[in-house]
Design an enzyme around this catalytic site. Structure first.
Site, PDB file in Angstrom:
ATOM      1  N   HIS A   1       8.258   1.590 -10.220  1.00 28.53           N
ATOM      2  CA  HIS A   1       7.013   1.323  -9.434  1.00 28.53           C
ATOM      3  C   HIS A   1       5.939   1.614 -10.274  1.00 28.53           C
ATOM      4  O   HIS A   1       5.959   2.508 -11.263  1.00 28.53           O
ATOM      5  CB  HIS A   1       7.043   1.882  -8.160  1.00 28.53           C
ATOM      6  CG  HIS A   1       7.045   3.204  -8.156  1.00 28.53           C
ATOM      7  ND1 HIS A   1       8.456   3.996  -8.204  1.00 28.53           N
ATOM      8  CD2 HIS A   1       6.062   4.375  -8.051  1.00 28.53           C
ATOM      9  CE1 HIS A   1       8.349   5.199  -8.165  1.00 28.53           C
ATOM     10  NE2 HIS A   1       7.078   5.575  -8.084  1.00 28.53           N
TER      11      HIS A   1
ATOM     12  N   ARG B   1       0.822  -1.020   0.074  1.00 30.81           N
ATOM     13  CA  ARG B   1      -0.056   0.058   0.008  1.00 30.81           C
ATOM     14  C   ARG B   1       0.784   1.377   0.029  1.00 30.81           C
ATOM     15  O   ARG B   1       1.912   1.325   0.794  1.00 30.81           O
ATOM     16  CB  ARG B   1      -0.752   0.033   1.327  1.00 30.81           C
ATOM     17  CG  ARG B   1      -1.775  -1.061   1.276  1.00 30.81           C
ATOM     18  CD  ARG B   1      -3.072  -1.015   2.106  1.00 30.81           C
ATOM     19  NE  ARG B   1      -3.732  -2.089   2.120  1.00 30.81           N
ATOM     20  CZ  ARG B   1      -4.852  -2.346   1.252  1.00 30.81           C
ATOM     21  NH1 ARG B   1      -4.986  -1.496   0.212  1.00 30.81           N
ATOM     22  NH2 ARG B   1      -5.475  -3.347   1.245  1.00 30.81           N
TER      23      ARG B   1
HETATM   24  P1  AMP Z   1       6.538   8.665  -7.672  1.00 30.75           P
HETATM   25  O1  AMP Z   1       6.238   9.987  -7.551  1.00 30.75           O
HETATM   26  O2  AMP Z   1       5.798   7.871  -8.784  1.00 30.75           O
HETATM   27  O3  AMP Z   1       7.992   8.060  -7.482  1.00 30.75           O
HETATM   28  O4  AMP Z   1       5.761   7.788  -6.300  1.00 30.75           O
HETATM   29  C1  AMP Z   1       6.342   7.585  -5.179  1.00 30.75           C
HETATM   30  C2  AMP Z   1       5.337   7.021  -4.137  1.00 30.75           C
HETATM   31  O5  AMP Z   1       5.734   6.265  -3.139  1.00 30.75           O
HETATM   32  C3  AMP Z   1       4.525   8.162  -3.637  1.00 30.75           C
HETATM   33  O6  AMP Z   1       2.874   7.898  -3.780  1.00 30.75           O
HETATM   34  C4  AMP Z   1       4.598   7.995  -2.006  1.00 30.75           C
HETATM   35  O7  AMP Z   1       3.435   8.124  -1.184  1.00 30.75           O
HETATM   36  C5  AMP Z   1       5.153   6.536  -1.966  1.00 30.75           C
HETATM   37  N1  AMP Z   1       5.911   5.909  -0.907  1.00 30.75           N
HETATM   38  C6  AMP Z   1       7.128   6.767  -0.621  1.00 30.75           C
HETATM   39  N2  AMP Z   1       7.629   5.963   0.697  1.00 30.75           N
HETATM   40  C7  AMP Z   1       6.860   5.007   0.832  1.00 30.75           C
HETATM   41  C8  AMP Z   1       6.828   4.019   1.715  1.00 30.75           C
HETATM   42  N3  AMP Z   1       7.831   4.011   2.660  1.00 30.75           N
HETATM   43  N4  AMP Z   1       5.908   3.072   1.804  1.00 30.75           N
HETATM   44  C9  AMP Z   1       4.787   3.184   0.975  1.00 30.75           C
HETATM   45  N5  AMP Z   1       4.731   4.237   0.124  1.00 30.75           N
HETATM   46  C10 AMP Z   1       5.651   5.002  -0.207  1.00 30.75           C
END
Ligand code: AMP
Length: 117
Positions: free
Chosen positions: A95, A27
């Protein structure tokens, strides 16, 4: 090491949804939809531009399995991957965001409507 590689290594916890030997779904810590799950390969690739196309096929199967597992395969979902600076990527480990759980809006205002391609 990125935060997602630390999750794969078990150095920091995650809220796991589904896992196999090559991929992990967990999540998002800051959900933007009623269901917001991140899907990552365990092997490090910076983003989709660097991803192995053959492994990408296996990742698609995993994502399809995940959608069935959480029960959104019929109701629908959105799959997003941000790539690089202009794509808004913050975590430099490939991701996909799976967003679901309600009818999602699509804000086109952030896109430049003037095509340069
Ligand atoms: P992006 O902008 O596509 O690189 O998205 C990175 C995503 O990772 C964001 O939606 C964050 O909320 C999520 N994120 C960052 N750290 C964590 C974590 N430790 N666990 C879960 N999600 C995370």
């Amino acid at each position: 090491m990125t935060i997602f590689e630390k999750i794969v290594a078990g150095e920091i916890p995650c809220n796991k949804v589904l896992e196999n030997e090559k991929f992990l779904a967990f999540r998002d810590i800051n959900p933007r939809a009623p269901i917001h799950i991140l899907i990552i390969p365990k092997k490090h690739f910076e983003n989709i531009q660097e991803m192995d196309p053959a492994l990408m096929g296996e990742m698609l199967s995993f994502i399809q399995e995940l959608a069935r597992f959480i029960g959104v395969d019929k109701s629908g979902y959105r799959l997003i991957t941000n790539c690089g600076e202009n794509g808004g990527q913050e975590v430099m480990h490939l991701h996909f965001h799976l967003l679901a759980g309600s009818k999602l809006g699509w804000d086109r205002s952030s896109a430049n409507p003037q095509s340069t391609f």
